[in-house]
Design an enzyme around this catalytic site. Structure first.
Site, mmCIF file in Angstrom:
data_model
loop_
_atom_site.group_PDB
_atom_site.id
_atom_site.type_symbol
_atom_site.label_atom_id
_atom_site.label_comp_id
_atom_site.label_asym_id
_atom_site.label_seq_id
_atom_site.Cartn_x
_atom_site.Cartn_y
_atom_site.Cartn_z
ATOM 1 N N ASP A 14 -21.054 60.471 -22.861
ATOM 2 C CA ASP A 14 -20.293 60.092 -21.780
ATOM 3 C C ASP A 14 -19.814 60.954 -20.877
ATOM 4 O OD1 ASP A 14 -17.926 58.723 -21.277
ATOM 5 O OD2 ASP A 14 -16.594 60.419 -22.101
ATOM 6 N N LEU A 15 -19.728 59.963 -19.865
ATOM 7 C CA LEU A 15 -19.111 60.699 -18.162
ATOM 8 C C LEU A 15 -17.264 61.399 -18.159
ATOM 9 C CD1 LEU A 15 -20.232 61.607 -15.705
ATOM 10 C CD2 LEU A 15 -19.058 59.083 -14.821
ATOM 11 N N ASP A 16 -16.543 60.749 -18.196
ATOM 12 C CA ASP A 16 -15.015 61.128 -17.913
ATOM 13 C C ASP A 16 -14.797 61.914 -19.066
ATOM 14 O OD1 ASP A 16 -15.115 58.909 -15.783
ATOM 15 O OD2 ASP A 16 -15.723 57.803 -16.968
ATOM 16 N N THR A 22 -13.155 63.528 -14.704
ATOM 17 C CA THR A 22 -12.302 62.714 -14.333
ATOM 18 C C THR A 22 -11.028 61.442 -14.699
ATOM 19 O OG1 THR A 22 -14.143 61.932 -14.472
ATOM 20 C CG2 THR A 22 -13.626 61.876 -12.357
ATOM 21 N N LEU A 49 -6.624 54.931 -23.964
ATOM 22 C CA LEU A 49 -7.343 54.333 -22.544
ATOM 23 C C LEU A 49 -8.194 55.275 -22.423
ATOM 24 C CD1 LEU A 49 -4.130 53.967 -20.089
ATOM 25 C CD2 LEU A 49 -4.577 51.794 -21.417
ATOM 26 N N LYS A 50 -8.275 56.824 -23.573
ATOM 27 C CA LYS A 50 -9.555 57.022 -22.886
ATOM 28 C C LYS A 50 -10.988 56.172 -23.460
ATOM 29 C CE LYS A 50 -7.858 60.822 -21.351
ATOM 30 N NZ LYS A 50 -6.933 62.321 -22.581
ATOM 31 N N GLY A 51 -11.889 56.011 -22.481
ATOM 32 C CA GLY A 51 -12.943 54.964 -23.273
ATOM 33 C C GLY A 51 -12.934 53.839 -22.923
ATOM 34 N N ILE A 52 -12.345 53.648 -22.248
ATOM 35 C CA ILE A 52 -11.830 52.092 -22.712
ATOM 36 C C ILE A 52 -11.867 51.031 -21.309
ATOM 37 C CG2 ILE A 52 -10.211 50.044 -23.182
ATOM 38 C CD1 ILE A 52 -11.042 51.844 -25.699
ATOM 39 N N SER A 57 -8.452 48.147 -20.612
ATOM 40 C CA SER A 57 -7.490 49.064 -20.047
ATOM 41 C C SER A 57 -6.478 48.544 -19.780
ATOM 42 C CB SER A 57 -8.035 50.289 -19.548
ATOM 43 O OG SER A 57 -8.921 50.990 -19.871
ATOM 44 N N LYS A 83 -5.838 49.463 -9.641
ATOM 45 C CA LYS A 83 -6.131 50.687 -10.060
ATOM 46 C C LYS A 83 -7.574 51.493 -9.209
ATOM 47 C CE LYS A 83 -7.830 53.552 -13.057
ATOM 48 N NZ LYS A 83 -9.846 53.423 -13.417
ATOM 49 N N SER A 121 -21.491 55.647 -20.028
ATOM 50 C CA SER A 121 -20.078 55.566 -19.653
ATOM 51 C C SER A 121 -19.405 54.628 -19.733
ATOM 52 C CB SER A 121 -20.301 56.472 -18.271
ATOM 53 O OG SER A 121 -18.613 56.098 -17.658
ATOM 54 N N ALA A 122 -18.727 54.379 -20.007
ATOM 55 C CA ALA A 122 -17.764 52.170 -19.310
ATOM 56 C C ALA A 122 -17.263 52.005 -18.247
ATOM 57 C CB ALA A 122 -17.049 52.196 -20.709
ATOM 58 N N SER A 123 -17.707 53.461 -17.876
ATOM 59 C CA SER A 123 -17.344 53.663 -15.801
ATOM 60 C C SER A 123 -17.632 52.676 -15.005
ATOM 61 C CB SER A 123 -16.978 54.791 -15.386
ATOM 62 O OG SER A 123 -16.676 54.435 -13.970
ATOM 63 N N LYS A 152 -16.238 50.533 -25.602
ATOM 64 C CA LYS A 152 -16.127 51.022 -27.170
ATOM 65 C C LYS A 152 -15.018 50.760 -27.435
ATOM 66 C CE LYS A 152 -18.057 54.743 -24.357
ATOM 67 N NZ LYS A 152 -18.597 56.220 -23.153
ATOM 68 N N GLU A 176 -19.182 62.945 -25.981
ATOM 69 C CA GLU A 176 -17.488 61.820 -26.054
ATOM 70 C C GLU A 176 -16.273 62.991 -26.263
ATOM 71 O OE1 GLU A 176 -15.826 59.603 -25.627
ATOM 72 O OE2 GLU A 176 -17.561 58.194 -25.542
ATOM 73 N N ASP A 177 -15.126 62.990 -25.731
ATOM 74 C CA ASP A 177 -13.282 63.375 -24.882
ATOM 75 C C ASP A 177 -12.834 62.118 -25.668
ATOM 76 O OD1 ASP A 177 -14.224 61.590 -22.802
ATOM 77 O OD2 ASP A 177 -12.282 62.264 -22.535
HETATM 78 C C1 G6P Z 1 -14.722 55.286 -18.733
HETATM 79 C C2 G6P Z 1 -13.001 55.823 -19.040
HETATM 80 C C3 G6P Z 1 -12.101 55.053 -19.296
HETATM 81 C C4 G6P Z 1 -12.169 54.088 -17.762
HETATM 82 C C5 G6P Z 1 -13.189 53.316 -18.209
HETATM 83 C C6 G6P Z 1 -13.811 52.280 -16.845
HETATM 84 O O1 G6P Z 1 -14.769 55.067 -20.702
HETATM 85 O O2 G6P Z 1 -13.076 56.729 -19.818
HETATM 86 O O3 G6P Z 1 -10.798 55.860 -18.164
HETATM 87 O O4 G6P Z 1 -11.023 52.926 -17.743
HETATM 88 O O5 G6P Z 1 -14.175 54.076 -18.570
HETATM 89 O O6 G6P Z 1 -14.374 52.597 -16.139
HETATM 90 P P1 G6P Z 1 -14.037 52.497 -14.257
HETATM 91 O O7 G6P Z 1 -15.028 53.038 -13.310
HETATM 92 O O8 G6P Z 1 -14.994 51.240 -14.371
HETATM 93 O O9 G6P Z 1 -12.904 51.473 -13.855
HETATM 94 MG MG MG Z 2 -15.129 60.233 -22.032
#
Ligand code: G6P
Ligand code: MG
Length: 224
Positions: A14-16, A22, A49-52, A57, A83, A121-123, A152, A176-177
């Site tokens: 995972d990243l964040d 972050t 919200l973490k990981g979502i 989210s 956001k 990462s979901a990000s 996730k 993961e965190d």
């Molecule tokens: C990670 C973070 C979440 C975040 C998601 C989506 O999983 O833990 O907090 O909402 O990524 O990130 P993004 O940058 O695509 O909005």
């Molecule tokens: Mg994370």
């Protein structure tokens, strides 16, 4: 945890909140939006919200405020974009100094010992964050979150991470965190390593209080 340490060939990260701090910026940006919408911010909402994913989210926040039916789909997209704009403004200021303690040494150790490394990462901002941190070279394989059908805690992202490495999930450790992330790793049949709070990460196979303690030697010792 059926897997033994000797069977491990790859690490899916995972990243964040694991590689970098972050998660603080995600929290800050979501909190700002939630409070603007009149939704009370709680620790439970913050952790949940973490990981979502971004849109999931937003839905969670609206639900927490019982206003899930208040906005059209277009309005929801605009709120999520707002956001994200705030979040991107924060990550543009990041440097390698934002890498969490011990992570660079851990990645170097993994590379030196021939382990394969992927990012799960979901990000959608993951590649940008890696660039800011100058860590792109450590992650030759990155799961594209836009290609996933479920976020996730569904295991899809961790299964895809193992596939990108050409490994069976059982030969991978996932790091993961977030509770949703540990659930995803466990459901993918990978070994779950959690970094953070013991209660939140109660289902992790191995857990460390912070990233500085997450070393190959400590993971080996914990797996037995
Ligand atoms: C990670 C973070 C979440 C975040 C998601 C989506 O999983 O833990 O907090 O909402 O990524 O990130 P993004 O940058 O695509 O909005
Ligand atoms: Mg994370």
């Amino acid at each position: 945890m059926a897997t033994t340490f000797d069977q491990i060939k790859g690490f899916v990260f995972d990243l964040d909140g694991v590689i970098t701090d972050t998660s603080l910026y995600h929290t800050k940006a979501w909190r700002q939006l939630a409070e603007k919408l009149g939704v009370t911010w709680t620790k439970t909402l913050e952790d949940g919200l973490k990981g979502i994913s971004r849109m999931d989210s937003l839905e969670m926040i609206l639900k927490a405020g019982n206003i899930q039916d208040k906005y059209t789909q277009d309005e929801k997209v605009a709120l999520a974009t707002e956001k994200n704009t705030n979040y991107v403004n924060e990550i543009k200021k990041m440097t390698p100094a934002n890498i969490l303690p011990g992570i660079k040494a851990f990645l170097d150790d993994l590379r030196a010992n021939g382990y394969l490394i992927a990012l799960a990462s979901a990000s959608k901002n993951g590649p940008t964050v890696l660039t800011q941190l100058k860590l792109t070279d450590y992650f030759p394989k990155v799961v594209d979150p836009a290609s996933l059908s479920k976020g996730k805690p569904d295991p899809e992202i961790y299964i895809r991470g193992a596939e990108l490495l050409g490994l069976a999930p059982e030969a991978c450790v996932g790091v993961e965190d977030a509770a949703a992330g540990i659930e995803a790793i466990n459901a993918a049949n990978e070994v779950s390593v959690g970094v953070g709070d013991a209660t939140t990460l109660a289902d992790a196979d191995v857990r460390f209080d912070d990233t500085a303690q997450m070393t190959l030697a400590n993971i080996k010792a914990a797996m037995g």
